[in-house]
Design a protein around this motif. Structure first.
Motif, PDB file in Angstrom:
ATOM      1  N   VAL A   1     -10.668   8.464  22.292  1.00 46.45           N
ATOM      2  CA  VAL A   1     -10.801   8.811  20.867  1.00 46.45           C
ATOM      3  C   VAL A   1      -9.474   9.346  20.341  1.00 46.45           C
ATOM      4  CG1 VAL A   1     -11.954  10.299  19.172  1.00 46.45           C
ATOM      5  CG2 VAL A   1     -13.268   9.310  21.057  1.00 46.45           C
TER       6      VAL A   1
ATOM      7  N   ASN B   1      -6.478   6.570  20.643  1.00 45.37           N
ATOM      8  CA  ASN B   1      -6.585   5.452  19.704  1.00 45.37           C
ATOM      9  C   ASN B   1      -6.479   5.905  18.251  1.00 45.37           C
ATOM     10  OD1 ASN B   1      -6.981   2.732  20.998  1.00 45.37           O
ATOM     11  ND2 ASN B   1      -8.399   3.983  22.184  1.00 45.37           N
TER      12      ASN B   1
ATOM     13  N   ALA C   1     -11.525   3.786  18.672  1.00 45.49           N
ATOM     14  CA  ALA C   1     -11.741   5.238  18.718  1.00 45.49           C
ATOM     15  C   ALA C   1     -13.170   5.579  18.311  1.00 45.49           C
ATOM     16  CB  ALA C   1     -10.742   5.952  17.805  1.00 45.49           C
TER      17      ALA C   1
END
Length: 157
Positions: free
Chosen positions: A92, A95, A114
């Motif tokens: 998460v 990205n 993400a």
């Protein structure tokens, strides 16, 4: 035989890749001040401000701290789930950060990745709770994670 190939000795002025990486190295660490990209969508390609996108990344990093602590508890019962939880939360943050500086149209794809990882974290946390590996989940963490999902959802549209 020369110590370096011609490709490795190219100057930044002759290589667009080297020029852009030189510009990134020269940029202040952690900030890409005033980053805006052309209109036509959301995210870095559409003129979303760098501060809005940076906020997503910073919130994700805060969640990494909390999820890391939870993953330590989960690992006592299920190392595989704990590893998946850590990797998804790292995805998460990584990205989101990459999507915020990508200008070639791939930013939306990074935000989509993400978002998928953020949903994976949400479900992994709830699975850990359901299996009894952790006590009740921290409401503030779940609220922050939900906010990250909502912001990423907007950036993928």
């Amino acid at each position: 035989m020369p110590a370096c190939s011609t490709a490795s000795t190219m100057t930044a002025s002759r290589s667009p890749v080297l020029a852009s990486s030189a510009a990134l190295r020269a940029a202040p660490r952690g900030r890409f001040d005033g980053l805006r990209a052309p209109a036509g969508g959301r995210g870095p390609e559409s003129g979303e401000t760098e501060d809005e996108m940076l906020k997503i990344t910073e919130n994700a990093i805060e969640c990494c701290r909390d999820v890391g602590r939870i993953a330590k508890q989960v690992a006592k019962h299920d190392r595989s789930l704990a590893d998946q939880l850590r990797r998804a939360m790292a995805s998460v943050a990584l990205n989101a950060a990459e999507g915020s500086v990508t200008r070639d149209g791939n930013g939306r794809l990074r935000f989509r990745t993400a978002l998928g990882s953020a949903r994976e974290v949400d479900v992994a946390l709830r699975v850990a709770e359901a299996f009894g590996y952790v006590d009740a989940l921290d409401a503030e963490l779940m609220k922050r994670l939900d906010g990250i999902c909502a912001a990423l959802w907007k950036l993928t549209r």
